[in-house]
Design a protein around this motif. Structure first.
Motif, mmCIF file in Angstrom:
data_model
loop_
_atom_site.group_PDB
_atom_site.id
_atom_site.type_symbol
_atom_site.label_atom_id
_atom_site.label_comp_id
_atom_site.label_asym_id
_atom_site.label_seq_id
_atom_site.Cartn_x
_atom_site.Cartn_y
_atom_site.Cartn_z
ATOM 1 N N UNK A 170 0.840 -1.185 0.000
ATOM 2 C CA UNK A 170 0.000 0.000 0.000
ATOM 3 C C UNK A 170 0.878 1.238 0.000
ATOM 4 N N UNK A 171 0.253 2.386 -0.254
ATOM 5 C CA UNK A 171 1.040 3.610 -0.189
ATOM 6 C C UNK A 171 0.267 4.774 -0.749
ATOM 7 N N UNK A 172 0.788 5.974 -0.504
ATOM 8 C CA UNK A 172 0.128 7.182 -1.010
ATOM 9 C C UNK A 172 0.971 7.749 -2.150
ATOM 10 N N UNK B 11 1.141 7.598 -6.753
ATOM 11 C CA UNK B 11 0.370 6.427 -7.170
ATOM 12 C C UNK B 11 -0.258 5.802 -5.924
ATOM 13 N N UNK B 12 -1.397 6.328 -5.479
ATOM 14 C CA UNK B 12 -1.975 5.784 -4.241
ATOM 15 C C UNK B 12 -2.528 4.385 -4.471
ATOM 16 N N UNK B 13 -2.208 3.474 -3.559
ATOM 17 C CA UNK B 13 -2.674 2.088 -3.679
ATOM 18 C C UNK B 13 -3.062 1.599 -2.288
ATOM 19 N N UNK B 14 -4.210 0.952 -2.219
ATOM 20 C CA UNK B 14 -4.645 0.343 -0.966
ATOM 21 C C UNK B 14 -3.961 -1.014 -0.862
ATOM 22 N N UNK B 15 -3.244 -1.210 0.218
ATOM 23 C CA UNK B 15 -2.431 -2.420 0.348
ATOM 24 C C UNK B 15 -3.263 -3.688 0.252
ATOM 25 N N UNK B 16 -2.913 -4.591 -0.671
ATOM 26 C CA UNK B 16 -3.648 -5.854 -0.778
ATOM 27 C C UNK B 16 -3.209 -6.841 0.305
ATOM 28 N N UNK B 17 -4.127 -7.731 0.668
ATOM 29 C CA UNK B 17 -3.794 -8.782 1.627
ATOM 30 C C UNK B 17 -2.898 -9.791 0.919
#
Lengths: 107, 168, 560
Positions: free
Chosen positions: C205-207, C210-216
Motif C-alpha cells: 500500500x502507499x500514497x 500512485x496511491x494504492x490500498x495495500x492488498x492482503x
C-alpha cells in the motif's frame, strides 16, 4: 534579443542552511543584494564560478532562479522563491499567549 | 592495490580481467558474468582459482550451479545507495551455501562496511579517494546489533538472554 | 512503556557518535554533499527551504513526560521555540543548524530518543494505533510487536539501502486508527481458528503519486515467524524493486507489477528457506518486551462519576469537548483524551515549547506521565480519570489546547507545505488556517459532524490528501499555487481513495469551494447520523461537482 530571462544565483549556507544570493563577489542573505544576470551566458558563468564555494564547503546546492525587474527592486518570479527570499513561513507563528521564544543563545 | 579484510589492508591477489583480454595462466582471476557464461566449459576446467564479478542487477542465482568451482564472487556497488549486493551476499551465504570469498567493489563507503561484513562479505576494495584507515575505524563504531545474521557477532537479544541465564 | 536496557542505551550512544563523526567528515571535506545527503537523511536531517530540518523518532507515537520536556528544551535551545508533530507520529524541528545536530542528538539520547531512520531509503519509524493498550476493541497490545519491529529494523545490515523508503504500521483492532493499509507493510494482529496470535500482512500500500490500498498478501503469519516473514518480504523488494525511476521504486509498484499473488509466492519461497533460522522469535524475548507494556495498576473507579456528569450538564463547552475529544477507555471510570493541536487559525500539528512543557506537567498530573502522538497530528493522554477531566480541560484551555474539534472538519491534517518544504509545490498551512477560520463556529462544527480534511502541498501526499474525506492537493501552475480537491477518501477500516472533483482552485477560491462542498452535504444528508463520507458514497461526486462549479461561476460574475 530573444528570450531574455533575468537570473540570479542562489544557494544555502552549509552550516546554517539559510538561503543566500550571489552578489558577484560574495554571498548575501538579502535577495535584493543578489547580482542579476540578464544574459544566459553570464548567468551560467556565475553559476560555474560559485562552484568553488561548494568545493570549499561554504555553500550547498547553487542554482539559477528567474527574477522580475519590473519594480524598483528585483523580485523572484515563483511563489517558492518568494518564500525562500523571506527566510520564514508566510504566516505569523502564533501560539497565543504561549509564545514561541527565540532560541536561548547560552551554552 | 590493496583490499581490506576485517579492516586490515592486504595485497590484492586477484586480477580483474577484461572481457576481451587473454586470461593469464597462473594468476587468480575475476571475470564478468558475461564472460563466465560464454566460456563456462573452458573456464570450469582452468587450473588456477577463478572468480566471477556480478553487477548489482545480476542475481547470484545465475551462477548457483557453478559455485562449487568458484573461489570468489565479487559484488558491485555501482553507487553506494544501491543496496542489492547486501541481499545478494546473504543469498550466496544463507541460501546457496557459498563458502568462498565474497568481495565488494565499486562505490563502497566506510559507512556501509560493517553492514557488509554482517551480510557475509569477506573483503572490499575501498572506494577511490577515501581514507583506508576509515574502514577499520568504522568497524569499531558499534558493539550492539539487533539483527541475527550468520556472522559471529552476538545480538542484543542473545546477550540479554545469556545474561539472564547466568543471573538465574 | 518500553525502557532501554544497557544494550539499547549503548546502541543509541554509538549511533549518536557515528553521526557526529559523519558531520565532522562532511565539514572536513571527507564526504561530498552527494555522499553525505543519504547519510544525514538516514538520521532524519533534511535541508529544507530556509534551514535544516531534524525529524526526531517517536516510536509508535509513545512519549513520556520526561521526553516531552526534553523536546521542549530542544525547541527553545536549538530552534525557534516550537516543533511540528507529524503524520508518522514523529516531531520535527524546522530551524536547527548542521553543527548543532550532534549536540541535539546527545540530549535526545539522554532520554532514550534519537532520529534514526526517520528519513532515507530504509525502514522508517514504525507506527501504530495511538490508543494501543487502552482501546476497548483491541485483541492484543500492538506496541509489543511494534517494539519487536523497531529493534529488528534499526540499522538493519541488509535493508539500509533499499530502492526507496519503507513504512510499516501495525494495528490490533478492527477499527483502523493508524491508516494501516496506506503503508508499505500494514500489519493487523489477528487470531486464527485455534486462537493463536498472528499477523495479516497487507503489503504494497502507499500514497504518493500512485496511491494504492495495500492488498492482503498473507492472512496469517504466526507470531514467532514475524521477523522471518518481514525479512523475506524486504529481501524480495530489495532485490527486485525498481531502482531506475524514483517514482516507481516503492514496493507498491513491484507488488502491482507482479500481482499480489505472484509477489506473495516469491516471498513465500524465500520465507520457507529462512523461517526456521535464527530469525525465529524466542518467546522469552516477547515476554520481556511485554512486561514493559503491562497494564498499569489503576485505581478502581465507578463507571459513572456524578461530579463529571454534573459538570457536563452545566457547561456546554465542556460537554462539547468531552464529546469530540474523549473516547471510551477499557477501564471503568477512565477516558482517553485527545488534545487537539488544531486551534482555529493555527498551524496543524505545531506545539510551542511552553505548550510541550505544560503537556508534560498535565501528563504527570493526570495520565501516569504518558503521552501519545496520533497520525492525525494530535496528542493523546491515555489514562485520565473522569473526575479529572474538567480540571484538565480548563488547564488546556488556558494554553490554547482545548479546541473541541477532533475528527471534525477543522481537525485538518496538513503537511508543512511550501512554507518550509523543499519538495512542496504550494502552501498547506495557510489553506488549513483559512478553512479552520471559516468553520470556527463550534455549533456549526458539531452540526457538520465527522469530516476528515487532509491537505498535501505536493503529490508526495505527506498530508494524506488521497484518503481524506475531503482532500486538497497543492499544485504549481507556472510558479503560482493552485489546489485540487478530491472527495470520498478514507484511511480507516472503510478505506477508499478520493476522486478528483474537477479543475483546481486558486488560494482565494479554495475556502469557498470547501464551504460549498460542506453546505451541499448538509443539504443532501439523510440526517445528522449520516456522515459526510456516507452521503458521498450514497450520491457520488456529481451533486458536489455541480454545486461547487456553479457557485464559482456565480461568484465570478458577481465580481465582474
Amino acid at each position: 534579443m530573444a528570450n531574455v530571462v533575468p537570473q540570479m544565483v542562489t544557494a544555502q549556507w552549509l552550516l546554517g542552511g539559510e538561503s543566500i544570493y550571489w552578489t558577484g563577489d560574495g554571498w548575501s542573505e538579502n535577495f535584493a543584494a543578489g547580482a542579476v544576470y540578464v544574459e544566459k551566458e553570464a548567468a551560467d558563468a556565475a553559476l560555474e564560478q560559485v562552484q568553488s564555494f561548494v568545493r570549499d564547503r561554504v555553500v550547498v546546492g547553487p542554482y539559477l532562479i528567474e527574477v522580475e525587474l519590473d519594480g524598483a527592486l528585483p523580485q523572484p518570479t515563483s511563489a517558492r522563491e518568494r518564500i525562500r527570499a523571506a527566510h520564514n513561513a508566510t504566516f505569523a507563528i502564533d501560539h497565543g499567549s504561549w509564545t514561541s521564544r527565540v532560541a536561548d543563545q547560552g551554552s | 592495490m590493496t583490499v581490506l579484510r576485517n579492516g586490515v589492508p592486504q595485497p590484492n591477489e586477484w586480477v580483474r580481467v577484461a572481457d576481451d583480454a587473454p586470461l593469464p595462466e597462473t594468476d587468480k582471476v575475476i571475470v564478468s558474468l558475461e564472460r563466465w557464461q560464454a566460456e563456462r566449459v573452458n573456464l570450469r576446467q582452468r587450473n588456477a582459482a577463478i572468480g566471477v564479478a556480478l553487477k548489482s542487477e545480476q542475481s547470484p542465482l545465475l551462477i548457483q550451479d557453478d559455485l562449487d568451482r568458484l573461489s570468489l564472487v565479487a559484488l558491485e556497488f555501482p553507487k553506494f545507495t544501491d543496496g542489492r549486493a547486501f541481499s545478494h551476499a546473504r543469498v550466496l551465504r544463507d541460501r546457496l551455501g557459498f563458502t568462498g570469498e565474497i568481495r565488494g567493489f565499486g562505490q563502497v563507503l566506510r559507512d556501509q562496511y560493517l553492514f557488509m561484513l554482517r551480510c557475509g562479505f569477506d573483503t572490499v576494495e575501498p572506494a577511490a579517494g577515501k581514507r583506508v584507515e576509515g574502514y577499520a575505524e568504522a568497524l569499531k563504531e558499534f558493539s550492539v546489533f539487533y539483527q541475527p545474521t550468520n556472522d559471529d557477532r552476538a545480538t542484543a537479544l542473545q546477550l540479554r538472554h545469556r545474561k539472564e541465564a547466568v543471573a538465574a | 512503556m518500553y525502557r532501554y536496557d544497557q544494550f539499547d542505551a549503548t546502541f543509541v550512544r554509538e549511533r549518536t557518535a557515528q553521526f557526529k563523526g559523519q558531520v565532522a567528515r562532511r565539514l572536513a571535506g571527507e564526504l561530498t554533499e552527494e555522499e553525505f545527503r543519504p547519510l544525514r537523511l538516514k538520521n532524519g536531517l533534511y535541508l529544507q527551504l530556509h534551514a535544516y530540518m531534524l525529524r526526531v523518532a517517536i516510536p509508535y507515537g509513545e512519549l513520556s513526560s520526561k521526553q516531552m520536556r526534553k523536546l521542549a528544551f530542544i525547541a527553545r535551545r536549538y530552534d525557534k521555540g516550537y516543533g511540528h508533530f507529524t503524520t508518522r507520529q514523529n516531531i520535527q524541528y524546522n530551524w536547527p543548524r548542521l553543527d548543532d545536530v550532534p549536540a541535539i542528538l546527545e540530549h535526545l539520547a539522554e532520554v532514550e530518543m534519537h532520529a534514526i531512520q526517520t528519513s532515507g531509503n530504509c525502514i522508517r519509524n514504525v507506527t501504530s494505533d495511538h490508543f494501543a493498550g487502552v482501546a476497548a476493541d483491541e485483541i492484543e497490545d500492538p506496541r509489543v510487536w511494534a517494539e519487536v519491529i523497531r529493534q529488528w529494523s534499526t540499522l538493519h545490515p541488509e535493508f539500509s539501502y533499499l530502492p526507496r523508503k519503507f513504512k510499516i504500521a501495525i494495528i490490533a483492532a478492527d477499527k483502523d486508527r493508524a491508516a494501516m493499509r496506506t503503508h508499505d507493510i500494514g500489519l493487523k494482529i489477528v487470531r486464527n481458528a485455534k486462537g493463536e496470535l498472528g499477523f495479516a500482512f497487507y503489503t504494497g500500500g502507499g500514497q504518493g503519486r500512485t496511491p494504492i490500498i495495500g492488498p492482503l498478501v498473507k492472512s496469517f503469519v504466526a507470531a514467532e515467524d514475524l521477523l522471518s516473514y518481514l525479512d523475506a518480504t524486504l529481501r524480495v523488494y530489495n532485490m527486485h524493486g525498481r531502482r531506475d525511476n524514483i517514482y516507481k521504486a516503492r514496493i507498491k509498484i513491484l507488488v502491482q507489477a507482479l500481482g499480489a499473488e505472484e509477489f506473495g509466492r516469491q516471498v513465500e519461497e524465500e520465507w520457507l528457506r529462512i523461517k526456521d533460522s535464527v530469525l525465529k522469535l524466542p518467546a522469552e524475548e516477547v515476554a520481556r518486551i511485554r512486561q514493559y507494556f503491562a497494564p498499569p495498576a489503576l485505581e478502581k473507579l465507578p463507571a459513572r462519576n456524578e461530579g463529571f456528569e454534573a459538570k457536563k450538564a452545566a457547561d456546554p463547552d465542556f460537554a462539547r469537548w468531552v464529546q469530540a475529544n474523549t473516547d471510551d477507555h477499557k477501564v471503568d471510570g477512565y477516558r482517553i483524551v485527545t488534545i487537539s493541536l488544531k486551534p482555529v487559525g493555527g498551524a496543524p500539528g505545531d506545539a510551542s515549547a511552553d505548550q510541550m512543557d505544560l503537556l508534560a506537567d498535565l501528563a504527570d498530573a493526570y495520565s501516569l506521565g504518558q503521552i501519545r502522538v496520533t497520525h492525525r497530528q494530535n496528542l493523546v493522554l491515555p489514562y485520565v480519570r473522569q473526575q479529572d477531566l474538567f480540571d484538565l480541560w480548563a488547564k488546556l484551555g488556558s494554553a490554547k489546547l482545548a479546541e473541541a474539534n477532533v475528527e471534525l472538519v477543522t481537525d485538518i491534517i496538513a503537511c508543512p507545505g511550501l512554507d518550509y518544504c523543499n519538495l512542496a509545490n504550494a502552501r498547506s498551512i495557510p489553506v488549513a488556517q483559512r478553512i479552520s477560520r471559516r468553520f470556527s463556529d463550534p455549533k456549526r462544527l458539531a452540526e457538520i459532524g465527522e469530516l476528515r480534511l487532509n491537505i498535501s502541498g505536493c503529490i508526495n501526499a505527506c498530508g494524506h490528501h488521497h484518503v481524506g474525506h475531503i482532500g486538497i492537493l497543492g499544485v504549481d501552475k507556472k510558479g503560482e499555487e493552485f489546489y485540487q480537491v478530491t472527495l470520498g477518501g478514507s484511511s480507516a477500516e472503510d478505506i477508499s481513495l478520493g476522486k478528483i472533483l474537477g479543475p483546481a482552485f486558486s488560494l482565494d477560491q479554495i475556502t469557498d469551494a470547501i464551504e460549498t462542498v460542506v453546505d451541499t452535504y448538509l443539504d443532501l444528508r439523510e440526517g445528522p447520523q449520516e456522515r459526510f463520507i456516507d452521503t458521498y458514497r450514497r450520491l457520488g461526486i456529481e451533486p458536489f461537482k455541480e454545486k461547487v462549479y456553479d457557485s464559482l461561476k456565480e461568484r465570478r460574475s458577481a465580481a465582474e
